[in-house]
Each structure stands twice: as structure tokens, then as C-alpha cells.
Design a protein around this motif. Structure first.
Motif, PDB file in Angstrom:
ATOM      1  N   ARG A   1     -11.169   7.611 -11.179  1.00  0.00           N
ATOM      2  CA  ARG A   1     -10.664   6.269 -11.475  1.00  0.00           C
ATOM      3  C   ARG A   1      -9.257   6.438 -12.021  1.00  0.00           C
ATOM      4  N   PHE A   2      -8.295   5.929 -11.275  1.00  0.00           N
ATOM      5  CA  PHE A   2      -6.911   6.114 -11.684  1.00  0.00           C
ATOM      6  C   PHE A   2      -6.078   4.931 -11.209  1.00  0.00           C
ATOM      7  N   GLU A   3      -4.882   4.859 -11.755  1.00  0.00           N
ATOM      8  CA  GLU A   3      -3.883   3.877 -11.331  1.00  0.00           C
ATOM      9  C   GLU A   3      -2.529   4.558 -11.367  1.00  0.00           C
ATOM     10  N   LEU A   4      -1.820   4.495 -10.259  1.00  0.00           N
ATOM     11  CA  LEU A   4      -0.489   5.085 -10.167  1.00  0.00           C
ATOM     12  C   LEU A   4       0.540   3.976 -10.353  1.00  0.00           C
ATOM     13  N   VAL A   5       1.294   4.051 -11.442  1.00  0.00           N
ATOM     14  CA  VAL A   5       2.312   3.051 -11.763  1.00  0.00           C
ATOM     15  C   VAL A   5       3.678   3.623 -11.398  1.00  0.00           C
TER      16      VAL A   5
ATOM     17  N   LEU B   1      -3.836   1.263  -6.814  1.00  0.00           N
ATOM     18  CA  LEU B   1      -5.189   1.706  -7.111  1.00  0.00           C
ATOM     19  C   LEU B   1      -5.686   2.588  -5.966  1.00  0.00           C
ATOM     20  N   PRO B   2      -6.816   3.289  -6.149  1.00  0.00           N
ATOM     21  CA  PRO B   2      -7.315   4.162  -5.070  1.00  0.00           C
ATOM     22  C   PRO B   2      -7.526   3.438  -3.752  1.00  0.00           C
TER      23      PRO B   2
ATOM     24  N   GLN C   1       0.837  -1.191   0.000  1.00  0.00           N
ATOM     25  CA  GLN C   1       0.000   0.000   0.000  1.00  0.00           C
ATOM     26  C   GLN C   1       0.882   1.255   0.000  1.00  0.00           C
ATOM     27  N   ALA C   2       0.373   2.281  -0.643  1.00  0.00           N
ATOM     28  CA  ALA C   2       0.956   3.606  -0.490  1.00  0.00           C
ATOM     29  C   ALA C   2       0.191   4.312   0.628  1.00  0.00           C
ATOM     30  N   ILE C   3       0.786   5.334   1.208  1.00  0.00           N
ATOM     31  CA  ILE C   3       0.153   6.042   2.325  1.00  0.00           C
ATOM     32  C   ILE C   3       0.162   7.538   2.058  1.00  0.00           C
TER      33      ILE C   3
END
Length: 354
Positions: free
Chosen positions: A280-284, A305-306, A191-193
Motif C-alpha cells: 500500500r503506497f502513494e507516489l507523490v 496510487l497502485p 496515470q503513470a506507466i
């Protein structure tokens, strides 16, 4: 409506608009990049013929892209087919030359020139093709130098066999040495924070190196894939830094490294990352590094993802381990998070300084 696997894309920066087919309007959401870095999107070909033609034109790339189970199957099948093909040719040569009618190959009729001694049937022809390719040479069967067609066929089999062995061997070495396969010990946090760093809200993720090699010149970049109201897919660059290095690569990968992106008003994530946002997004995220001793490239990527972005938490402080305990519970220890109230501006997130 185009399917999720049919899309074209134009890179954009800022708020510039890009024309593309809908990709993220599927339920459930289909990722672009898996958590372990595999691309889940395949380009669309107009038909099966075009798809196969493209694969044949880039046979090397197609081979390297196959899974290991198909590579092993192709390895065995290619050699079996090669042996079967030349077994048929040797059998036809023996039949046309009349060698199959000779009862005793050690004492052929006067004036009859045997092309291959002791090839008396298809099984013997297959055995001879196998011995020729693998240069086993048991000594029972051998070609006759007086049979010119047999010598030409022998040369053809050896040339094609050497080409096949070279291709197969090179492909195996290339698959073993692919950069993404060398990166299994480079781990991203699941997970990102989002928390505060010195009174500034930041998006953060952590990466650790469990490989028994030293990596240098570590650089990280990100791309935000966002579907907007017009159902077009936009790409926006997202910069990440670690400690006080700014945009410069990290000179030495000492685990773990925590990368962060300030969520300022100019950040492309400023609005879309809010918990109340319906974007709706995705961070790569892409990581590249080099091996200190050989200079080999190491590349790894993941995506968030969110629902994989946690708010109001921070990574716990962790100390790099050495020796036998380095891999023990590393996934848990390095990526553990703890609550971090967003209202406490005086608390700073602990970013490892390695």
C-alpha cells in the motif's frame, strides 16, 4: 486506532524505519494528495480550543487557506459587523449626549452641543457609520468639532476601518497570486506507466504546460509514502530525470516533458510497484518552475496510487502545438498511451526531446 486524519511522521531514507500512526490501512484508501495537488490530510489537534487558538495565532495563513466562498462571506460579514458596531456606538453617544431628544438639529437648544448632526435614531447612526467608513460624505450628517468624544470615536472608527481594509485587500491579492493558483495550466498525466527504456524498466509520467507563459528551471522530485507490515508510514525520496539532463533542472518547459525513474534493484519502487505486490503506497510528485519574465515561482503536485500505474504501455509521441490549437484536446493527445510489450527490448519509448 487513530483515525486517518491523525498522524505524525518522520522522514526516512532507504529501509530506515519511521514511527507513525496507521494512515493507509483504511478501506477505501484515503489519499494523501488529490490528483489536482490538494492536501487531503489535516493535522490533529487535541481539542477544539487548541484548534481555534492555532487558527487565531496564524490568522493570515488561516485566511489564505479558506475557500473563496468563505472568503467572500468573511469579507461581507467583517464590514457589516464593523458598521453595526460603530452604529451602536454612535447611537449610544447620541443618546447619552441627549441628541435624540432634540427635535430640530438645525436649531438646537441654547447651550446644547450636538456630537453628530441629524443622528436622530439607530438607522441614522448606521448610515453615519457607513458614510464615515466609506468617506461618502453626503453632507447631511457630520460630526461637531466641539464634541471631543465624537471626534475620538471618529478617529477610532477610521483607524480600525483602515486596518480592516488593508488586511482584506492584502488577503485578496495574496489569494489571487498564490503559486498553486497560477498552475492550473500545468497538467500531469492521469496515470503513470511502467515500460522499458533501452532495455531498462522505468516508471514514467508526463507533464505538459498549457500556460501562455514561458517557464524555466523545471525540476521534479518524488516521495514514496509506503505503509509497511508494522503499520508505520515511511517516506522515501524518488528521483526522476528527463532525457539526458540527469538531476539538473530542465532549462525550458516545452510541452510535453516525460520524466522517468529506472526500476533498478536499488530503487525504492523496485518491489512495491510489481502488479502482484500487495504493498500500500502513494507516489507523490512535485514540480517547481519559474516564470521567465518575472521569476515568479510555479509549484504543482499530484499523486499516483497502485491502480493508477499501468504496466506494459508507453506514451504516444506528441508534437507541441501552438496558437489557438494549443489547448484543444491537449489532455487527451499529450497523455494517450499505447501497448508496449515488455518483452521487446529493442523498442525504445519515445521520449520527447524539446
Amino acid at each position: 486506532m487513530p483515525s486517518a486524519n491523525q498522524f505524525t511522521m518522520t522522514t526516512t531514507t532507504g529501509d530506515q524505519k519511521a514511527a507513525s500512526a496507521p494512515l493507509m490501512n483504511k478501506t477505501p484508501y484515503q489519499r494523501l494528495i488529490s490528483k489536482d495537488g490538494r492536501s487531503l490530510i489535516r493535522g490533529h489537534a487535541p481539542g477544539h480550543r487548541d484548534k481555534w487558538m492555532a487558527a487565531l495565532q496564524d490568522m493570515w495563513g488561516t485566511w489564505l487557506g479558506l475557500r473563496w466562498r468563505w472568503v467572500v462571506l468573511a469579507f461581507c460579514s467583517s464590514f457589516l459587523l464593523h458598521w453595526l458596531l460603530f452604529a451602536v456606538l454612535w447611537y449610544l453617544l447620541a443618546r447619552v449626549n441627549g441628541d435624540l431628544d432634540v427635535l430640530d438639529h438645525d436649531a438646537p437648544p441654547p447651550g446644547h452641543v450636538l456630537c453628530v448632526k441629524h443622528v436622530t435614531g439607530f438607522t441614522a447612526a448606521f448610515s453615519f457609520a457607513l458614510e464615515t467608513q466609506l468617506t461618502i460624505g453626503y453632507g447631511t450628517m457630520y460630526p461637531n468639532a466641539d464634541c471631543q468624544i465624537g471626534i475620538a470615536l471618529l478617529a477610532l472608527q477610521m483607524l480600525l476601518g483602515l486596518m480592516l481594509e488593508t488586511f482584506i485587500t492584502g488577503a485578496f491579492v495574496a489569494k489571487f497570486s498564490r503559486p498553486q493558483k497560477r498552475c492550473v495550466g500545468i497538467l500531469f498525466s492521469p496515470q503513470a506507466i511502467v515500460c522499458e527504456v533501452k532495455s531498462q524498466r522505468c516508471l514514467m509520467f508526463r507533464v505538459t504546460n498549457l500556460l501562455p507563459v514561458s517557464l524555466v528551471d523545471v525540476s521534479v522530485s518524488g516521495i514514496l509514502y509506503e505503509e509497511r507490515d508494522d503499520h508505520t508510514l515511511h517516506q522515501t525520496a524518488v528521483d526522476f530525470t528527463t532525457d539526458n539532463l540527469g538531476s539538473r533542472p530542465c532549462p525550458l518547459f516545452v510541452s510535453p516533458l516525460t520524466y522517468f525513474h529506472p526500476l533498478t534493484s536499488s530503487s525504492p519502487l523496485h518491489n512495491v510497484i510489481e502488479p502482484s505486490s500487495e504493498s500500500r503506497f502513494e507516489l507523490v510528485v512535485f514540480l517547481s518552475a519559474s516564470k521567465e519574465s518575472t521569476g515568479c515561482d510555479y509549484n504543482k503536485r499530484t499523486s499516483y496510487l497502485p491502480d493508477e500505474i499501468e504496466h506494459g504501455r508507453c506514451f504516444v509521441k506528441s508534437t507541441p502545438q501552438h496558437g489557438k490549437d494549443r489547448n484543444k484536446n491537449a489532455r487527451i493527445d499529450y497523455f494517450d498511451t499505447q501497448p508496449f510489450p515488455m518483452t521487446q527490448d529493442h523498442v525504445a519509448v519515445q521520449i520527447d526531446k524539446n
